[in-house]
Design an enzyme around this catalytic site. Structure first.
Site, short mmCIF file in Angstrom:
data_model
loop_
_atom_site.label_atom_id
_atom_site.label_comp_id
_atom_site.label_asym_id
_atom_site.label_seq_id
_atom_site.Cartn_x
_atom_site.Cartn_y
_atom_site.Cartn_z
CG ASP A 474 7.87 -3.77 1.08
OD1 ASP A 474 7.61 -4.96 0.86
OD2 ASP A 474 7.10 -3.01 1.72
CG ASP A 544 1.94 -6.15 5.36
OD1 ASP A 544 3.02 -5.75 5.82
OD2 ASP A 544 1.60 -6.00 4.17
C1 GLA Z 1 4.22 -3.60 2.37
C2 GLA Z 1 4.88 -3.78 3.72
C3 GLA Z 1 4.30 -2.79 4.69
C4 GLA Z 1 4.49 -1.39 4.17
C5 GLA Z 1 3.87 -1.26 2.80
C6 GLA Z 1 4.19 0.07 2.17
O1 GLA Z 1 2.91 -4.02 2.38
O2 GLA Z 1 4.74 -5.07 4.17
O3 GLA Z 1 4.90 -2.93 5.96
O4 GLA Z 1 5.86 -1.11 4.13
O5 GLA Z 1 4.33 -2.27 1.92
O6 GLA Z 1 3.66 0.22 0.92
#
Ligand code: GLA
Length: 725
Positions: A474, A544
């Site tokens: 990420d 997301d």
């Molecule tokens: C990002 C990702 C999510 C999750 C969060 C965790 O926003 O896109 O899927 O993994 O971080 O902090």
């Protein structure tokens, strides 16, 4: 096929259906003569109009600057008379910024060279051309590299800038490619959005002046996308001309379309020159990222299918292209930071009974991270949460017959972390100004090799400590202060590009050291969904926002370029955590079919009725998984355009099988059923849909009758199979 006609001084690069033609003038300037449908002759130098004043600097030296500003320069240079958008600018040791690149030599060869330190398409079966351009006054040589992928109608381009002098100079701009077009194009296609609504398609008109889509965030970002296309007014899904460029790069970019005083269009793409400069010492070389370029006269759909074939056969990690991806369950929306080993095992127990194949432990398992404000950089397991350690947890999950995956955010450092206490200088920041926080975190300074090695070492330790089969990588903030405390003043402009190179190096190490781990990239959803990252990870978390209605537009824009198998698509919790929309469980699963299917919810908490639907949803995904991963994708209707419904289909390469997905977003009263004209079938074959026989040509011309569904947000998945199967 690459041809050089030495008499006419013309290069012709042919794919199955297109030709790209360049010419060298008497003075040595390299110009773009033609890009379009395939032509059979190299006798096209006349179209460069070097016989028209003022296009003749050799004969009319008094008009040289006018010439520069009209010439369709293949790799336009700044500071010597081309006042349009240029591709390259170099500041020499005397502080002067001006360049004049002239043809020096060329080389045609089979396949291609791998780009140094950067992702690029593989070259099996291709042919390449290097054209060396030089400016003796500056001491610069610029190598323009082209690779022709005939069957995909794609040409990749990249550039290497060499300092062949004794003195250092500064590259202040070095884009990857430009096209000079003088044809019937009138529109621009680009992708835009925000967090939770990435890559929505935008079509606009080309006007005089410049249109720019770009990023200054240190990654492509949620807002813009390193892609630009220009198209004819009549271009639609199935016909019309489109010229597209997609950059293989995961940092700041710029892509522009400029209509000049003569109505000609120049499109260019590359690293954003804003906040960029690169010091090149004598004898050194700078590698510019690759761009994937194509012309299609079979509409946006033709472009899409060329891109999909190209990514699958030349850019995605080969091992994963056809490999089945596990159906996963991710605990982010199920628990956020509030979990421990028992909670994860509970989810895994339930999930394994339903047919889910892998548990992914998301953010919150390390340091003392119980919210998004601490511990990034402290890559050791929090044993208060994961009692008995990581191996113990992974073994428990494995014993349920499930694989285990884990989340990291390696490029970050929290001010509240052991790492920051020990190494505050490892955060990117100006020497005399406090760095800005975002999600309460700083960026690590990846221009320092000791930082990259340290973080990679920690990842390596964790990944070697248990049977981990998947990594979600990420990146949850943009890069604001692009300044390193370790670089000299005249190299601060290198920080953002050095970050991208270090990221590539780390991912290269990861996939080499752990070849069986499935890597999924992510950046606050889909802020770093680009061709560069896809070279390392065959799938990227798309957004997301997994609300199926929002996803129709996100997935439409993403699938315009990238194969369906590259998009992370999950069935999320409901009401949707981001927009609160309530949608049927079934629709969420149908929209998630065209990607790497998974769940993002607490299976122990959803209703029994929903839980009982999961095995059938997984069975459906598995039934179409191969087809979706390898087939041809066609758009039938766009909710973005019609505001009512969306539909798309995937047809197997042998045209024997197809699956059609239909989503009725808004229900209408007193309407007749919809006629869906199917695409990509064999017109001679007979297909069976829901027990009834249809000729392929009937389905594609008369259409299939889709009955109205009852209610908003309803979906249907229909399959068509040929009788001769
Ligand atoms: C990002 C990702 C999510 C999750 C969060 C965790 O926003 O896109 O899927 O993994 O971080 O902090």
């Amino acid at each position: 096929m690459v041809i050089f006609d030495g008499d006419k001084k013309v290069f012709k690069l042919d794919t199955d259906n297109t030709s790209y033609v360049l010419g060298i003038t008497d003075e040595g300037y390299l110009g773009n003569i033609y890009y379009g449908k395939k032509i059979s002759s190299t006798d096209v130098m006349y179209a460069m109009r070097t016989n028209e004043a003022p296009f003749t600097p050799a004969k009319l030296p008094g008009g040289k600057v006018d010439f520069m500003d009209r010439f369709p320069s293949e790799y336009p240079f700044s500071g010597t008379g081309d006042f349009r958008n240029t591709c390259i600018s170099i500041r020499d040791s005397a502080g002067q910024e001006g360049l004049e690149l002239l043809y020096k030599s060329h080389n045609i060869y089979a396949e291609k060279r791998k780009l140094d330190g950067m992702p690029s398409a593989r070259g099996e079966g291709s042919m390449s051309l290097d054209i060396v351009m030089s400016d003796e006054a500056v001491g610069a040589e610029v190598v323009l590299t082209y690779t022709v992928y005939e069957e995909c109608d794609v040409i990749t381009r990249s550039v290497a800038v060499k300092n062949v002098s004794e003195k250092a100079f500064y590259i202040t701009k070095a884009l990857s490619a430009c096209l000079n077009l003088e044809t019937d194009i009138s529109d621009i296609l680009s992708l835009h959005g925000s967090w939770a609504r990435e890559r929505h398609i935008q079509r606009s008109k080309i006007n005089y002046g410049s249109y720019v889509t770009e990023s200054l965030r240190g990654e492509p970002g949620h807002q813009d996308h390193p892609f630009i296309a220009v198209l004819s007014e009549d271009c639609n899904e199935n016909h019309g001309s489109i010229y597209a460029m997609n950059l293989v790069y995961s940092g700041n970019f710029t892509a522009s379309v400029q209509k000049d005083q003569f109505g000609r269009v120049r499109t260019s793409i590359g690293i954003n020159p804003d906040r960029f400069s690169w010091k090149l010492e004598g004898g050194e070389e700078f590698q510019v990222p690759e761009v994937i370029m194509q012309y299609s006269y079979t509409g946006t759909g033709g472009m899409t299918r060329n891109f999909h074939d190209f990514f699958r056969s030349h850019l995605l990690p080969p091992k994963w292209v056809e490999a089945e991806r596990p159906v996963l369950i991710n605990n982010w929306e199920a628990t956020y930071f509030d979990f421990d080993d028992d909670k994860l095992v509970q989810i895994a127990e339930e999930a394994s009974k339903l047919g889910i194949e892998m548990l992914v432990m998301d953010d919150g398992w390390f340091g003392h991270r119980n919210a998004d404000n601490s511990s990034l950089g402290d890559w050791y397991v929090n044993e208060e949460k994961i009692k008995g350690g990581l191996k113990n947890l992974v073994d428990r999950v494995n014993s349920l017959g499930m694989k285990f995956g884990i989340w990291f955010e390696p490029e970050m450092i929290s001010p509240d972390s052991e790492l920051y206490k020990n190494h505050p200088e490892w955060a990117l920041s100006f020497a005399d100004r406090e760095a800005g926080l975002c999600r309460t975190q700083y960026m690590l300074d990846f221009s320092r090799h000791e930082v990259v090695d340290y973080i990679y070492g920690k990842l390596h330790e964790i990944l070697s400590s248990a049977n981990i089969e998947y990594v979600k990588w990420d990146m949850n903030r943009p890069i604001a202060e692009a300044a390193s405390l370790s670089l000299p003043a005249d190299r601060q402009g290198e920080v953002l590009h050095r970050h991208v190179l270090a990221l590539y190096e780390m991912q290269e190490r990861l996939v080499n050291d752990f070849p069986d781990i499935l890597l999924e990239n992510c950046s606050g959803g889909g802020a770093r969904f680009d061709a560069g990252m896809l070279y390392y990870s065959p799938q990227i978390w798309c957004s997301d926002n997994a609300d199926p209605i929002e996803r129709l537009m996100v997935q439409e824009g993403t699938h315009l370029i990238y194969p369906l198998s590259t998009t992370g698509t999950h069935v999320a919790d409901c009401p949707n955590h981001i927009n609160g929309r309530v949608t049927p469980f079934n629709t969420r699963a149908d929209v998630a079919l065209t990607g790497t299917f998974g769940y993002e919810l607490d299976v122990t908490k959803i209703s029994g009725e929903e839980r009982s639907q999961i095995p059938a949803q997984i069975e459906k995904y598995k039934k179409y998984r191969k087809l979706i991963q390898t087939g041809d994708y066609y758009r039938l209707a766009s909710f973005r355009e019609n505001g009512r419904h969306d539909s798309y289909m995937v047809v197997s390469k042998d045209k024997k099988h197809a699956v059609i997905i239909y989503v009725q977003v808004v229900t209408d009263s007193n309407v007749i059923s919809k006629k869906l004209k199917l695409c990509g079938l064999d017109s001679e074959k007979i297909y069976i849909i829901e027990g009834k026989e249809y000729a392929g040509n009937v389905l594609m011309n008369v259409g299939y009758i889709m009955k109205p569904l009852k209610g908003d947000f309803q979906s249907a998945v229909i399959e068509a199979n040929s009788l001769d199967d």
